[in-house]
Design a protein around this motif. Structure first.
Motif, mmCIF file in Angstrom:
data_model
loop_
_atom_site.group_PDB
_atom_site.id
_atom_site.type_symbol
_atom_site.label_atom_id
_atom_site.label_comp_id
_atom_site.label_asym_id
_atom_site.label_seq_id
_atom_site.Cartn_x
_atom_site.Cartn_y
_atom_site.Cartn_z
ATOM 1 N N VAL B 57 0.846 -1.205 0.000
ATOM 2 C CA VAL B 57 0.000 0.000 0.000
ATOM 3 C C VAL B 57 0.879 1.251 0.000
ATOM 4 C CG1 VAL B 57 -1.619 1.368 1.398
ATOM 5 C CG2 VAL B 57 -1.950 -1.109 1.164
ATOM 6 N N VAL B 58 1.844 1.260 0.919
ATOM 7 C CA VAL B 58 2.697 2.437 1.084
ATOM 8 C C VAL B 58 3.670 2.579 -0.098
ATOM 9 C CG1 VAL B 58 4.446 3.505 2.567
ATOM 10 C CG2 VAL B 58 2.444 2.397 3.586
ATOM 11 N N ALA B 59 4.238 1.457 -0.535
ATOM 12 C CA ALA B 59 5.205 1.496 -1.647
ATOM 13 C C ALA B 59 4.507 1.889 -2.958
ATOM 14 C CB ALA B 59 5.888 0.141 -1.783
ATOM 15 N N GLY B 60 3.276 1.440 -3.106
ATOM 16 C CA GLY B 60 2.507 1.773 -4.318
ATOM 17 C C GLY B 60 2.242 3.267 -4.400
ATOM 18 N N LYS B 61 1.919 3.856 -3.266
ATOM 19 C CA LYS B 61 1.715 5.313 -3.218
ATOM 20 C C LYS B 61 3.040 6.015 -3.525
ATOM 21 C CE LYS B 61 0.890 8.973 0.276
ATOM 22 N NZ LYS B 61 2.064 9.725 -0.066
ATOM 23 N N PHE B 62 4.092 5.507 -2.907
ATOM 24 C CA PHE B 62 5.414 6.121 -2.997
ATOM 25 C C PHE B 62 5.906 6.237 -4.454
ATOM 26 C CE2 PHE B 62 10.052 5.527 -3.188
ATOM 27 C CZ PHE B 62 10.486 6.576 -2.402
ATOM 28 N N ILE B 63 5.849 5.120 -5.171
ATOM 29 C CA ILE B 63 6.474 5.104 -6.502
ATOM 30 C C ILE B 63 5.731 6.013 -7.484
ATOM 31 C CG2 ILE B 63 5.284 3.047 -7.450
ATOM 32 C CD1 ILE B 63 9.048 3.910 -7.807
ATOM 33 N N LYS B 64 4.433 6.214 -7.228
ATOM 34 C CA LYS B 64 3.654 7.095 -8.114
ATOM 35 C C LYS B 64 4.023 8.565 -7.941
ATOM 36 C CE LYS B 64 -0.194 4.528 -7.220
ATOM 37 N NZ LYS B 64 -1.583 4.354 -6.823
ATOM 38 N N GLU B 65 4.714 8.877 -6.844
ATOM 39 C CA GLU B 65 5.036 10.276 -6.557
ATOM 40 C C GLU B 65 6.296 10.772 -7.270
ATOM 41 O OE1 GLU B 65 4.800 9.797 -2.405
ATOM 42 O OE2 GLU B 65 2.636 10.071 -2.415
ATOM 43 N N PHE B 66 6.875 9.897 -8.084
ATOM 44 C CA PHE B 66 8.045 10.321 -8.861
ATOM 45 C C PHE B 66 7.664 10.294 -10.325
ATOM 46 C CE2 PHE B 66 9.513 8.659 -4.893
ATOM 47 C CZ PHE B 66 10.433 9.612 -4.481
ATOM 48 N N SER B 67 8.202 11.265 -11.057
ATOM 49 C CA SER B 67 7.773 11.337 -12.447
ATOM 50 C C SER B 67 8.960 11.577 -13.352
ATOM 51 C CB SER B 67 6.775 12.473 -12.591
ATOM 52 O OG SER B 67 7.384 13.656 -12.120
ATOM 53 N N GLY B 68 8.743 11.396 -14.614
ATOM 54 C CA GLY B 68 9.763 11.720 -15.594
ATOM 55 C C GLY B 68 10.974 10.815 -15.495
ATOM 56 N N GLU B 69 12.032 11.229 -16.131
ATOM 57 C CA GLU B 69 13.222 10.395 -16.142
ATOM 58 C C GLU B 69 14.365 11.034 -15.365
ATOM 59 O OE1 GLU B 69 13.995 9.133 -20.151
ATOM 60 O OE2 GLU B 69 11.985 8.265 -20.315
ATOM 61 N N ASN B 70 13.993 11.803 -14.324
ATOM 62 C CA ASN B 70 15.024 12.431 -13.489
ATOM 63 C C ASN B 70 15.633 11.412 -12.539
ATOM 64 O OD1 ASN B 70 14.156 14.977 -14.500
ATOM 65 N ND2 ASN B 70 12.433 14.880 -13.047
ATOM 66 N N TYR B 71 16.878 11.704 -12.148
ATOM 67 C CA TYR B 71 17.461 10.923 -11.064
ATOM 68 C C TYR B 71 16.757 11.281 -9.756
ATOM 69 C CZ TYR B 71 21.411 9.597 -14.003
ATOM 70 O OH TYR B 71 22.203 9.067 -14.982
ATOM 71 N N VAL B 72 16.725 10.316 -8.838
ATOM 72 C CA VAL B 72 16.195 10.579 -7.499
ATOM 73 C C VAL B 72 17.354 10.409 -6.520
ATOM 74 C CG1 VAL B 72 14.536 9.879 -5.729
ATOM 75 C CG2 VAL B 72 13.943 9.663 -8.166
ATOM 76 N N VAL B 73 17.655 11.454 -5.765
ATOM 77 C CA VAL B 73 18.796 11.387 -4.846
ATOM 78 C C VAL B 73 18.288 11.211 -3.416
ATOM 79 C CG1 VAL B 73 20.953 12.465 -4.131
ATOM 80 C CG2 VAL B 73 20.037 12.896 -6.425
ATOM 81 N N VAL B 74 18.975 10.303 -2.690
ATOM 82 C CA VAL B 74 18.515 9.887 -1.369
ATOM 83 C C VAL B 74 19.660 10.015 -0.352
ATOM 84 C CG1 VAL B 74 17.334 8.027 -0.130
ATOM 85 C CG2 VAL B 74 17.242 8.088 -2.641
ATOM 86 N N PRO B 75 19.402 10.632 0.799
ATOM 87 C CA PRO B 75 20.455 10.663 1.824
ATOM 88 C C PRO B 75 20.486 9.359 2.620
ATOM 89 C CG PRO B 75 18.562 11.901 2.589
ATOM 90 C CD PRO B 75 18.216 11.395 1.217
ATOM 91 N N GLY B 76 20.917 8.277 1.980
ATOM 92 C CA GLY B 76 20.990 6.984 2.675
ATOM 93 C C GLY B 76 20.923 5.816 1.712
#
Lengths: 456, 237
Positions: B57-76
């Protein structure tokens, strides 16, 4: 009220946490195995390829386990041996009991075998009035101390040389304060007598070889050879997963086992037994039996994911790198097989409800998966077990995760309260569980989310 | 370059300043940074506890919140590794499969993004003292990050990096493990801290705040003379 296995596990972990001497001995011992392992590795020009190949061989073997086991039975029977199929520990014990009765056995010598620990063979034989002597030095020490082995391949790694000297003095009347070399000589003298007197030699199995109907045994002390050459009867007990298609596979599996088990390029003694003495042969036992034990392994086989744990060759490398093992030691698991692989298979073999906590007691660091010579994804199998165990979870835990999922589905819920309130709630919920040895982290007055909205 | 942010839930709640330090470094490097404020958690806590439905449920919501072909940077590295390595299996055969296949390989832990994608090895930072670097398990084993943080830390003025025998050994945090099996978790953490002190370090630096908050809890409780620092906090200085 009776304590659960999980409560006992946590209590014993706490005892080990404050046992500084235990920590010192284990760290010393594991450092030695790490140094040896690193020295052994360069014998593989491409270790990753070797591991991949081994994984492939074990995968195809386990996927066709029935075929290979029957092929082994056919070949071994043709060689003059007898195969006994045991569905449970009791069936295996009964089989050993019958053989002992037939030959009127009074004394049994054993070489190192975890599977006989699994079925509790020694107490069974003792209850029949039969003397059992462990001949691997580490196992002999454990037998004298009345303790189960501490580690799959290093059964007495938790004992200092001084402790062993005291034990020999107390139990065997050895002079006080003997050095390791003298202790070994002392044990050897006793054990040599036992080999020639024994009626039956019982061994484990490192690899069953389907094509030649053989049993491959690996050891460093020569005790396996002595246990199988003097007595008139040799019984090899093994889990059904120990099979390899061909004797040729040993070219890969022998060095993999040696390096991952003890850092050696190859173990000192490697024997292949293909049956009892044949007409015209000078030595070997008159009768040879192989007991093929299931005891829950087909439950692992039935689960396509957990099945991968049957590739295990019991090298013990996952224990050596496991930070949990390093801190709680081998006995806190209270199961025959400790460490990561034990935590994967034990809940399947002995019951998820009682032993499921072993799969939870891991930080999932993945060091076990990284080191495994046959490519078992151990930490992922721990996760798999956790998924299976959810149905046994407490109602409060199930409810907590529902609540968590709800909160994480709505960003505004996470922004509802300020840091001060969150800190109070966190202290209420976690101060106890987080423990008396750590301070809780503090919530920021405002989350990144809130600050970002304000600033951007 | 346009990059999106993923700020893990506990970083969002406990350590917002570290996340802002990461943003500052990215912007200095010329990145245009965006952040979807609907973001919460990647779902890893539930996954590790075995609660797959809640996780999905949570992961499904999460992945939809990113768009396009940009990199996603994470502190961890922990959350990065989870998204990169576990999402594809979880969403196999679902409506989200395509989005997951496209997007998850673009998730990068901060230091590996700096060195591998931006080609930055020196952020111009200064920190005087001796430090050990702790290889967080998620960064090391799930993302294969070994060199990146060391390359960056070696360029920090005044900083001496000490390699210890236990650099790759788990600190004992392990999410819910840290509370469910507190004595084991604590024993692991204690050895980590004491080994760092023995090596003469004043700082324990890592890519992952989860490890560091666990170690910091032990350090503060025992009032020891060593400090934990997230690598973004070091590199911004």
């Amino acid at each position: 009220m009776l304590k659960t296995r999980k409560q006992i596990f946590i209590e014993q972990s706490r005892e080990k946490f404050s046992d500084v001497e235990h920590r010192r001995k284990i760290n010393h011992s594991l450092l030695q195995s790490d140094i040896a392992f690193r020295k052994g590795i360069p014998q593989f020009s491409d270790l990753q390829l070797a591991k991949k190949t081994a994984n492939h061989i074990k995968r195809t073997t386990i996927e066709n386990l029935d075929t290979y086991l029957l092929q082994f039975e056919k070949q071994f029977t043709q060689n003059g041996g007898k195969v006994i199929w045991a569905a449970t520990a009791n069936e295996a014990l009964d089989a050993v009991g019958r053989i002992c009765k037939e030959v009127n056995a009074r004394l049994v010598v054993k070489s190192k075998s975890m599977v006989t620990e699994e079925i509790h063979l020694n107490p069974f034989l003792s209850s029949k009035g039969i003397e059992v002597v462990e001949t691997d030095l580490g196992e002999y020490i454990q037998q004298l101390a009345g303790e189960p082995p501490y580690h799959l391949v290093a059964p007495s790694m938790h004992k200092s040389k001084e402790e062993v000297a005291d034990l020999f003095h107390e139990k065997l009347g050895a002079p006080e304060g003997l050095a390791p070399e003298a202790l070994t000589q002392f044990a050897r003298k006793i054990l040599r007598e036992k080999y020639v007197q024994a009626d039956i030699g019982i061994t484990g199995v490192n690899f069953l070889l389907a094509d030649i109907g053989g049993v491959a045994l690996t050891e460093n002390e020569g005790n396996g050879r002595l246990s199988t050459s003097f007595p008139k009867v040799h019984i090899a007990v093994t889990g059904i997963e120990k099979i390899l298609p061909s004797v040729r596979d040993l070219a890969l599996f022998w060095p993999l086992l040696a390096t991952h088990g003890s850092g050696q390029q190859i173990t000192v003694y490697n024997s292949i037994f293909t049956g009892p003495r044949k007409a015209g042969e000078k030595d070997g036992p008159e009768r040879m039996y192989v007991i093929l034990l299931d005891n829950g392994r087909t439950r692992l086989l039935a689960d396509p994911k957990a099945r991968e744990s049957l590739y295990c060759i019991r090298c013990g490398a996952c224990l050596n790198v496991c930070p949990v093992f390093r801190n709680i030691g081998g006995h806190t698991y209270n199961s025959t097989y400790g460490g990561p692989v034990g935590s994967v298979i034990t809940p399947h073999i002995k019951g998820m409800k009682e032993y499921g906590h072993l799969s939870q007691a891991s930080s999932l660091c993945g060091a076990c998966t990284e080191v495994c010579p046959v490519g078992i994804p151990l930490h992922q199998l721990l996760l798999h077990n956790r998924q299976l165990a959810v149905k046994h979870a407490a109602r409060t835990e199930k409810f907590a995760w529902k609540l968590w999922a709800m909160a994480c589905s709505h960003r505004r819920v996470l922004n509802l309260a300020g840091g001060h309130t969150k800190n109070r709630v966190a202290t209420l919920l976690f101060a106890n569980a987080w423990g008396k040895n750590r301070k809780l982290p503090g919530f920021a007055p405002e989350s990144f989310n809130q600050l970002w909205k304000k600033q951007r | 370059m346009h990059v999106e942010l993923f700020i893990p839930c506990f970083v969002d709640q406990l350590f917002p300043q570290t996340a802002f330090n990461m943003v500052q470094i990215l912007e200095r490097a010329g990145c245009e940074v965006s952040y979807n404020t609907q973001q919460t958690c990647c779902g890893q806590p539930a996954y590790n506890a075995g609660f797959m439905e809640e996780c999905a449920v949570v992961a499904g919501k999460f992945i939809k919140e990113f768009s396009g072909e940009n990199y996603v940077v994470v502190p961890g590295g922990s959350c990065t590794g989870f998204v990169r390595n576990y999402y594809s299996k979880m969403f196999e055969g679902t409506d989200l499969e395509k989005q997951v296949t496209m997007k998850t390989p673009l998730f990068y832990e901060f230091t590996s993004f700096l060195t591998e994608i931006l080609g930055i090895e020196d952020t111009g930072a200064t920190l005087v003292g001796k430090a050990v670097y702790h290889d967080a398990c998620g960064a090391l084993r799930e993302c294969g990050i070994k060199a990146a943080p060391r390359i960056l830390l070696n360029k920090v003025r005044g900083l001496e990096l000490i390699e210890t025998e236990d650099a790759e050994r788990c600190c004992g945090f392990g999410g819910t493990f840290s509370v469910k099996y507190e004595p084991v978790s604590m024993a692991m953490g204690e050895q980590k801290v004491l080994n760092a002190i023995k090596a003469g370090a004043q700082y324990i630096i890592s890519t992952d705040l989860s490890c560091l908050m666990h170690l910091d809890g032990y350090i503060r409780h025992h009032q020891l003379l060593i400090q934990t620092l997230h690598i973004a906090d070091v590199l911004v200085s």
